[in-house]
Design a protein around this motif. Structure first.
Motif, PDB file in Angstrom:
ATOM      1  N   GLY A  10     -14.817 -76.655  83.192  1.00  0.00           N
ATOM      2  CA  GLY A  10     -16.015 -77.475  83.174  1.00  0.00           C
ATOM      3  C   GLY A  10     -16.165 -78.387  81.982  1.00  0.00           C
ATOM      4  N   GLY A  11     -15.219 -78.361  81.069  1.00  0.00           N
ATOM      5  CA  GLY A  11     -15.309 -79.250  79.927  1.00  0.00           C
ATOM      6  C   GLY A  11     -15.085 -80.698  80.331  1.00  0.00           C
ATOM      7  N   GLY A  12     -15.292 -81.604  79.364  1.00  0.00           N
ATOM      8  CA  GLY A  12     -15.065 -83.004  79.652  1.00  0.00           C
ATOM      9  C   GLY A  12     -15.682 -83.916  78.615  1.00  0.00           C
ATOM     10  N   LEU A  13     -15.731 -85.188  78.960  1.00  0.00           N
ATOM     11  CA  LEU A  13     -16.296 -86.217  78.090  1.00  0.00           C
ATOM     12  C   LEU A  13     -17.657 -86.629  78.637  1.00  0.00           C
ATOM     13  CD1 LEU A  13     -16.066 -88.383  75.837  1.00  0.00           C
ATOM     14  CD2 LEU A  13     -14.882 -89.822  77.519  1.00  0.00           C
ATOM     15  N   VAL A  14     -18.647 -86.669  77.763  1.00  0.00           N
ATOM     16  CA  VAL A  14     -19.999 -87.022  78.191  1.00  0.00           C
ATOM     17  C   VAL A  14     -20.659 -87.836  77.092  1.00  0.00           C
ATOM     18  CG1 VAL A  14     -21.000 -84.887  77.286  1.00  0.00           C
ATOM     19  CG2 VAL A  14     -22.139 -86.097  79.163  1.00  0.00           C
ATOM     20  N   GLN A  15     -21.590 -88.695  77.470  1.00  0.00           N
ATOM     21  CA  GLN A  15     -22.328 -89.469  76.475  1.00  0.00           C
ATOM     22  C   GLN A  15     -23.424 -88.626  75.842  1.00  0.00           C
ATOM     23  OE1 GLN A  15     -23.679 -93.049  78.479  1.00  0.00           O
ATOM     24  NE2 GLN A  15     -21.889 -94.175  77.738  1.00  0.00           N
ATOM     25  N   ALA A  16     -23.811 -89.002  74.653  1.00  0.00           N
ATOM     26  CA  ALA A  16     -24.904 -88.316  73.972  1.00  0.00           C
ATOM     27  C   ALA A  16     -26.144 -88.326  74.858  1.00  0.00           C
ATOM     28  CB  ALA A  16     -25.198 -88.988  72.636  1.00  0.00           C
ATOM     29  N   GLY A  17     -26.805 -87.176  74.909  1.00  0.00           N
ATOM     30  CA  GLY A  17     -27.972 -87.021  75.770  1.00  0.00           C
ATOM     31  C   GLY A  17     -27.651 -86.477  77.141  1.00  0.00           C
ATOM     32  N   GLY A  18     -26.368 -86.429  77.469  1.00  0.00           N
ATOM     33  CA  GLY A  18     -25.948 -85.942  78.776  1.00  0.00           C
ATOM     34  C   GLY A  18     -25.837 -84.435  78.841  1.00  0.00           C
ATOM     35  N   SER A  19     -25.338 -83.963  79.987  1.00  0.00           N
ATOM     36  CA  SER A  19     -25.243 -82.527  80.249  1.00  0.00           C
ATOM     37  C   SER A  19     -23.876 -82.165  80.807  1.00  0.00           C
ATOM     38  CB  SER A  19     -26.314 -82.102  81.262  1.00  0.00           C
ATOM     39  OG  SER A  19     -27.612 -82.326  80.765  1.00  0.00           O
ATOM     40  N   LEU A  20     -23.506 -80.910  80.579  1.00  0.00           N
ATOM     41  CA  LEU A  20     -22.306 -80.310  81.168  1.00  0.00           C
ATOM     42  C   LEU A  20     -22.615 -78.851  81.463  1.00  0.00           C
ATOM     43  CD1 LEU A  20     -19.310 -81.484  78.922  1.00  0.00           C
ATOM     44  CD2 LEU A  20     -19.674 -82.086  81.324  1.00  0.00           C
ATOM     45  N   ARG A  21     -21.864 -78.285  82.385  1.00  0.00           N
ATOM     46  CA  ARG A  21     -21.935 -76.843  82.598  1.00  0.00           C
ATOM     47  C   ARG A  21     -20.540 -76.269  82.499  1.00  0.00           C
ATOM     48  NH1 ARG A  21     -23.955 -72.991  87.601  1.00  0.00           N
ATOM     49  NH2 ARG A  21     -21.972 -73.688  88.519  1.00  0.00           N
ATOM     50  N   LEU A  22     -20.374 -75.332  81.593  1.00  0.00           N
ATOM     51  CA  LEU A  22     -19.122 -74.615  81.451  1.00  0.00           C
ATOM     52  C   LEU A  22     -19.187 -73.320  82.249  1.00  0.00           C
ATOM     53  CD1 LEU A  22     -18.503 -74.986  77.614  1.00  0.00           C
ATOM     54  CD2 LEU A  22     -17.739 -76.478  79.467  1.00  0.00           C
ATOM     55  N   SER A  23     -18.060 -72.970  82.844  1.00  0.00           N
ATOM     56  CA  SER A  23     -17.940 -71.708  83.557  1.00  0.00           C
ATOM     57  C   SER A  23     -16.826 -70.881  82.934  1.00  0.00           C
ATOM     58  CB  SER A  23     -17.624 -71.947  85.034  1.00  0.00           C
ATOM     59  OG  SER A  23     -18.647 -72.665  85.673  1.00  0.00           O
ATOM     60  N   CYS A  24     -16.970 -69.584  83.044  1.00  0.00           N
ATOM     61  CA  CYS A  24     -15.977 -68.667  82.489  1.00  0.00           C
ATOM     62  C   CYS A  24     -15.823 -67.504  83.462  1.00  0.00           C
ATOM     63  CB  CYS A  24     -16.442 -68.174  81.133  1.00  0.00           C
ATOM     64  SG  CYS A  24     -15.553 -66.730  80.506  1.00  0.00           S
ATOM     65  N   VAL A  29     -28.257 -74.708  68.753  1.00  0.00           N
ATOM     66  CA  VAL A  29     -28.250 -75.050  70.184  1.00  0.00           C
ATOM     67  C   VAL A  29     -29.508 -74.583  70.907  1.00  0.00           C
ATOM     68  CG1 VAL A  29     -25.743 -74.910  70.176  1.00  0.00           C
ATOM     69  CG2 VAL A  29     -27.079 -72.952  70.989  1.00  0.00           C
ATOM     70  N   ARG A  30     -30.381 -73.887  70.186  1.00  0.00           N
ATOM     71  CA  ARG A  30     -31.566 -73.317  70.836  1.00  0.00           C
ATOM     72  C   ARG A  30     -32.423 -74.409  71.452  1.00  0.00           C
ATOM     73  NH1 ARG A  30     -33.225 -69.729  66.984  1.00  0.00           N
ATOM     74  NH2 ARG A  30     -31.513 -68.492  67.843  1.00  0.00           N
ATOM     75  N   GLY A  31     -32.811 -74.153  72.720  1.00  0.00           N
ATOM     76  CA  GLY A  31     -33.616 -75.129  73.445  1.00  0.00           C
ATOM     77  C   GLY A  31     -32.794 -76.168  74.183  1.00  0.00           C
ATOM     78  N   ARG A  32     -31.492 -76.228  73.910  1.00  0.00           N
ATOM     79  CA  ARG A  32     -30.621 -77.194  74.582  1.00  0.00           C
ATOM     80  C   ARG A  32     -29.565 -76.514  75.448  1.00  0.00           C
ATOM     81  NH1 ARG A  32     -27.348 -80.362  71.705  1.00  0.00           N
ATOM     82  NH2 ARG A  32     -27.079 -78.856  69.986  1.00  0.00           N
ATOM     83  N   PHE A  33     -29.045 -75.398  75.002  1.00  0.00           N
ATOM     84  CA  PHE A  33     -27.997 -74.680  75.744  1.00  0.00           C
ATOM     85  C   PHE A  33     -28.575 -73.409  76.343  1.00  0.00           C
ATOM     86  CE2 PHE A  33     -24.124 -76.230  73.025  1.00  0.00           C
ATOM     87  CZ  PHE A  33     -24.515 -77.545  73.241  1.00  0.00           C
ATOM     88  N   THR A  34     -28.080 -73.051  77.533  1.00  0.00           N
ATOM     89  CA  THR A  34     -28.536 -71.833  78.198  1.00  0.00           C
ATOM     90  C   THR A  34     -27.342 -71.065  78.740  1.00  0.00           C
ATOM     91  OG1 THR A  34     -30.595 -72.917  78.869  1.00  0.00           O
ATOM     92  CG2 THR A  34     -29.992 -70.886  80.013  1.00  0.00           C
ATOM     93  N   ILE A  35     -27.279 -69.793  78.400  1.00  0.00           N
ATOM     94  CA  ILE A  35     -26.219 -68.930  78.920  1.00  0.00           C
ATOM     95  C   ILE A  35     -26.770 -68.096  80.063  1.00  0.00           C
ATOM     96  CG2 ILE A  35     -26.703 -67.090  77.243  1.00  0.00           C
ATOM     97  CD1 ILE A  35     -23.670 -66.506  77.202  1.00  0.00           C
ATOM     98  N   SER A  36     -25.932 -67.874  81.068  1.00  0.00           N
ATOM     99  CA  SER A  36     -26.317 -67.029  82.202  1.00  0.00           C
ATOM    100  C   SER A  36     -25.049 -66.392  82.767  1.00  0.00           C
ATOM    101  CB  SER A  36     -27.041 -67.847  83.279  1.00  0.00           C
ATOM    102  OG  SER A  36     -26.195 -68.864  83.784  1.00  0.00           O
ATOM    103  N   ARG A  37     -25.238 -65.439  83.660  1.00  0.00           N
ATOM    104  CA  ARG A  37     -24.066 -64.791  84.260  1.00  0.00           C
ATOM    105  C   ARG A  37     -24.360 -64.364  85.681  1.00  0.00           C
ATOM    106  NH1 ARG A  37     -22.541 -59.936  80.554  1.00  0.00           N
ATOM    107  NH2 ARG A  37     -20.993 -59.492  82.176  1.00  0.00           N
ATOM    108  N   ASP A  38     -23.286 -64.244  86.459  1.00  0.00           N
ATOM    109  CA  ASP A  38     -23.344 -63.752  87.831  1.00  0.00           C
ATOM    110  C   ASP A  38     -22.302 -62.645  87.926  1.00  0.00           C
ATOM    111  OD1 ASP A  38     -23.150 -63.247  90.536  1.00  0.00           O
ATOM    112  OD2 ASP A  38     -23.287 -65.345  91.120  1.00  0.00           O
ATOM    113  N   GLN A  44     -24.852 -73.749  80.178  1.00  0.00           N
ATOM    114  CA  GLN A  44     -25.421 -75.055  80.509  1.00  0.00           C
ATOM    115  C   GLN A  44     -25.711 -75.783  79.202  1.00  0.00           C
ATOM    116  OE1 GLN A  44     -26.018 -76.492  83.606  1.00  0.00           O
ATOM    117  NE2 GLN A  44     -26.589 -78.324  82.451  1.00  0.00           N
ATOM    118  N   LEU A  45     -25.134 -76.945  79.049  1.00  0.00           N
ATOM    119  CA  LEU A  45     -25.295 -77.736  77.830  1.00  0.00           C
ATOM    120  C   LEU A  45     -26.109 -78.980  78.159  1.00  0.00           C
ATOM    121  CD1 LEU A  45     -22.289 -76.350  77.919  1.00  0.00           C
ATOM    122  CD2 LEU A  45     -21.898 -77.719  75.882  1.00  0.00           C
ATOM    123  N   ASN A  46     -27.294 -79.076  77.616  1.00  0.00           N
ATOM    124  CA  ASN A  46     -28.168 -80.223  77.831  1.00  0.00           C
ATOM    125  C   ASN A  46     -28.430 -80.942  76.510  1.00  0.00           C
ATOM    126  OD1 ASN A  46     -28.472 -79.539  80.574  1.00  0.00           O
ATOM    127  ND2 ASN A  46     -30.257 -78.256  80.151  1.00  0.00           N
TER     128      ASN A  46
END
Length: 124
Positions: free
Chosen positions: A8-22, A64-73, A82-84
């Motif tokens: 899920g990594g990649g290139l994004v502009q400032a202010g954008g979002s990505l979601r990493l999976s593991c 990262v508090r308030g911008r990134f969120t970790i979760s699991r399934d 989730q990176l916002n």
């Protein structure tokens, strides 16, 4: 042997979002905390976020508090980050790791299995 694979990594502009999976192999995924760390060029690997084995409790770094969120399934043996509101200083290789116990900590030594990492690049 546990194997961990980030995506899920990649290139994004400032202010954008990505979601990493593991995704982790093994039938005991739900017994352990999981964590995300990151390492920027020339810097030490630092803690980003962690989650308990149940997913009911999380902890994260001040940066990262308030911008990134970790979760699991647990049914999918997968943990997400989730990176916002991304900033150029978030640029790093992001690593997923399995904790040695059910509770996450901020210390690298408390994690025993690591993935190869996913590159996140934030342009200004």
């Amino acid at each position: 042997q546990v194997q961990i694979l980030e995506s899920g990594g990649g290139l994004v502009q400032a202010g954008g979002s990505l979601r990493l999976s593991c995704t982790a192999t093994g039938r005991t995924f739900s017994n352990y905390a999981m964590g995300w760390f990151r390492q920027a060029p020339g810097k030490e690997r630092e803690f980003v976020a962690g989650i308990t084995q149940s997913g009911y409790s999380t902890t994260d770094a001040d940066s990262v508090r308030g911008r990134f969120t970790i979760s699991r399934d647990n049914a999918k043996n997968t943990v997400y980050l989730q990176l916002n509101s991304l900033k150029p200083e978030d640029t790093a290789v992001y690593f997923c790791a399995r904790g040695r116990t059910a509770w996450p900590t901020h210390a690298r030594n408390d994690y025993d299995y690591w993935g190869q990492g996913a590159q996140v690049t934030v342009s200004s």
